[in-house]
Scaffold this motif. Structure first.
Motif, mmCIF file in Angstrom:
data_model
loop_
_atom_site.group_PDB
_atom_site.id
_atom_site.type_symbol
_atom_site.label_atom_id
_atom_site.label_comp_id
_atom_site.label_asym_id
_atom_site.label_seq_id
_atom_site.Cartn_x
_atom_site.Cartn_y
_atom_site.Cartn_z
ATOM 1 N N ASP A 1 -33.450 3.211 18.146
ATOM 2 C CA ASP A 1 -33.853 4.512 18.136
ATOM 3 C C ASP A 1 -33.371 5.711 18.933
ATOM 4 O O ASP A 1 -32.886 6.675 18.494
ATOM 5 C CB ASP A 1 -35.387 4.677 18.362
ATOM 6 N N TRP B 1 -33.395 15.625 10.120
ATOM 7 C CA TRP B 1 -34.558 14.971 9.624
ATOM 8 C C TRP B 1 -35.101 15.607 8.444
ATOM 9 O O TRP B 1 -34.238 16.331 7.856
ATOM 10 C CB TRP B 1 -35.864 15.266 10.893
ATOM 11 N N ARG C 1 -43.110 16.574 6.640
ATOM 12 C CA ARG C 1 -43.020 16.467 8.152
ATOM 13 C C ARG C 1 -44.258 15.615 8.643
ATOM 14 O O ARG C 1 -44.234 14.700 9.447
ATOM 15 C CB ARG C 1 -42.572 17.444 8.825
ATOM 16 N N THR D 1 -36.057 8.078 11.199
ATOM 17 C CA THR D 1 -37.379 7.864 10.845
ATOM 18 C C THR D 1 -37.703 6.406 11.008
ATOM 19 O O THR D 1 -38.775 5.918 11.487
ATOM 20 C CB THR D 1 -37.345 8.664 9.532
ATOM 21 N N SER E 1 -45.000 12.798 22.350
ATOM 22 C CA SER E 1 -45.240 13.352 21.153
ATOM 23 C C SER E 1 -45.856 14.972 21.118
ATOM 24 O O SER E 1 -45.842 15.417 19.949
ATOM 25 C CB SER E 1 -45.810 12.518 20.239
ATOM 26 N N PRO F 1 -41.801 0.662 7.823
ATOM 27 C CA PRO F 1 -40.988 1.935 8.567
ATOM 28 C C PRO F 1 -39.704 1.930 7.387
ATOM 29 O O PRO F 1 -39.424 3.088 7.028
ATOM 30 C CB PRO F 1 -40.224 1.209 9.615
ATOM 31 N N TRP G 1 -44.978 11.483 9.563
ATOM 32 C CA TRP G 1 -44.696 11.183 10.799
ATOM 33 C C TRP G 1 -46.141 11.723 11.653
ATOM 34 O O TRP G 1 -46.812 10.772 12.307
ATOM 35 C CB TRP G 1 -43.513 11.762 11.377
ATOM 36 N N TYR G 2 -46.272 12.933 11.929
ATOM 37 C CA TYR G 2 -47.143 13.249 12.805
ATOM 38 C C TYR G 2 -48.639 13.183 12.663
ATOM 39 O O TYR G 2 -49.568 12.782 13.382
ATOM 40 C CB TYR G 2 -47.152 14.660 12.956
ATOM 41 N N LEU H 1 -49.020 9.284 13.160
ATOM 42 C CA LEU H 1 -48.680 9.169 14.555
ATOM 43 C C LEU H 1 -50.036 9.198 15.358
ATOM 44 O O LEU H 1 -50.416 8.357 16.276
ATOM 45 C CB LEU H 1 -47.551 9.877 15.101
ATOM 46 N N ASP I 1 -38.269 5.190 14.756
ATOM 47 C CA ASP I 1 -39.087 5.858 15.241
ATOM 48 C C ASP I 1 -40.598 4.997 14.785
ATOM 49 O O ASP I 1 -41.254 4.628 15.536
ATOM 50 C CB ASP I 1 -39.402 7.389 14.810
ATOM 51 N N TRP I 2 -40.647 5.066 13.372
ATOM 52 C CA TRP I 2 -41.810 3.916 12.847
ATOM 53 C C TRP I 2 -41.859 2.684 13.377
ATOM 54 O O TRP I 2 -42.770 2.063 13.685
ATOM 55 C CB TRP I 2 -41.618 4.208 11.142
#
Length: 356
Positions: free
Chosen positions: A83, A170, A179, A107, A245, A149, A183-184, A187, A110-111
């Motif tokens: 990452d 991204w 987005r 991505t 984050s 992921p 992810w968010y 997360l 990160d995952w």
């Protein structure tokens, strides 16, 4: 971070050599901002890369990769290492295959790092709260940590939604819902869930510690202290992900509200915090007091001699089914690395499916 390629008058601006590399801001007077953002991104990514390499070196040197819990931390470190590579990957790329590759890479890992943190929490919960042996779940853990992921990173790639998105590539600003959906939202949902799990784990651990009363038993007291010491560093993994984050989330929300006016301070905080997963994991790894005592100059010297010179090891006999392994792969230095690979246990705990 949203990316604006048009000038204030709506026309394509004349790009200098610096602007051809940095397309985060939309006026010529802010070129130095781009240089600062790229420099900070590379610096934080490099720090994380060094932190991960140091963790891998210590894990290799001290042979901390035999139990299931140690293998999971090793896998987390590998994911965080790759990452970090994405954040030091060249300059800011325009739309194209290289940009899409960087976005997919970022991505995916990160995952992967996030899933490994979740699985470490789950493994601890199953061992301590549910009293279940999890050694048989090792392959399942790997399938989840590398498979989920792959799906999450490939969906935007198949849709063609990857592109320039600030200081790295991204999901583009034209697909805000993706987005947050990719992810968010997952997360922060997983972070909240992990914190709830650790709350339950700490509560159960405290109950067990208080229940260990009666005649003094040195082994019981040792396990009680070990239980508290092992939980202490691991509980910081969700908190670390929350801290690194917050500013990226705030900056992305600002991009939604003001897509044509990226805010330099928020962008700077974004690139200061987002690439720090690897360094933050190394910090949590360093909270383990046991390995600090082993990385003293004398301890490092002995460990290196053992690693590079001493090829003769005497193993301890364990009654039961006989297994033949290479002698130099067996490490009996850790008392908690038994055949069950259980992270925590109490003297009165009997793990389900423990076996002979």
């Amino acid at each position: 971070m949203s990316v604006t390629e048009l000038g204030n008058d709506g026309e394509q601006p004349k790009l200098t050599s610096n602007e051809s590399r940095c397309i985060f801001f939309n006026t010529d007077s802010e070129d130095y901002h781009c240089v600062v953002i790229l420099a900070v991104r590379r610096a934080t990514g490099t720090f994380s890369l060094i932190g991960c390499l140091f963790m891998l070196f210590v894990i290799w040197l001290l042979r901390r990769y035999h139990s299931l819990a140690q293998k999971m931390i090793l896998s987390l470190t590998v994911a965080a290492l790759f990452d970090s590579v994405a954040y030091v990957m060249g300059e800011s790329h325009p739309q194209g295959s290289l940009c899409s590759f960087q976005a997919w890479w970022l991505t995916y890992f990160d995952w992967s790092a996030l899933v490994w943190v979740c699985l470490i929490t789950l493994n601890l919960y199953l061992n301590l709260v549910r009293e279940i042996s999890t050694i048989r779940y090792e392959m399942l853990y790997h399938l989840m940590a590398w498979g989920v992921p792959l799906v999450m990173a490939s969906l935007p790639l198949l849709k063609g939604y990857y592109g320039p998105a600030g200081p790295w590539c991204w999901i583009t600003a034209d697909h805000v819902a993706w987005r947050f959906g990719i992810w968010y939202v997952p997360l922060f949902s997983l972070i909240i869930l992990m914190m709830c799990c650790y709350g339950r784990i700490i509560c159960v651990a405290n109950q067990r510690i208080q229940s260990w009363l009666g005649t003094f038993n040195p082994e019981r007291e040792r396990r009680k202290v070990s239980l508290a010491e092992e939980i202490k560093p691991l509980k910081w993994y969700p908190s670390v992900y929350l801290l690194v984050s917050i500013f990226p989330l705030i900056n992305r929300l600002h991009n939604v509200l003001y897509p044509q006016n990226p805010f330099f301070s928020l962008t700077l905080l974004h690139v200061l915090s987002a690439p720090l997963h690897g360094l933050a994991n190394a910090f949590v790894f360093g909270l383990d007091r046991e390995w600090w005592s082993l990385v003293s100059p004398t301890g490092m010297q002995l460990a290196l001699q053992s690693r590079l010179c001493d090829r003769t090891r005497i193993g301890e006999y364990h009654p039961g089914a006989v297994r033949y392994t290479q002698a130099d792969l067996v490490d009996h230095s850790d008392d908690d690395d038994d055949d069950t690979n259980v992270l925590f246990y109490s003297p009165d705990m009997t793990l389900k499916d423990r076996g002979p």
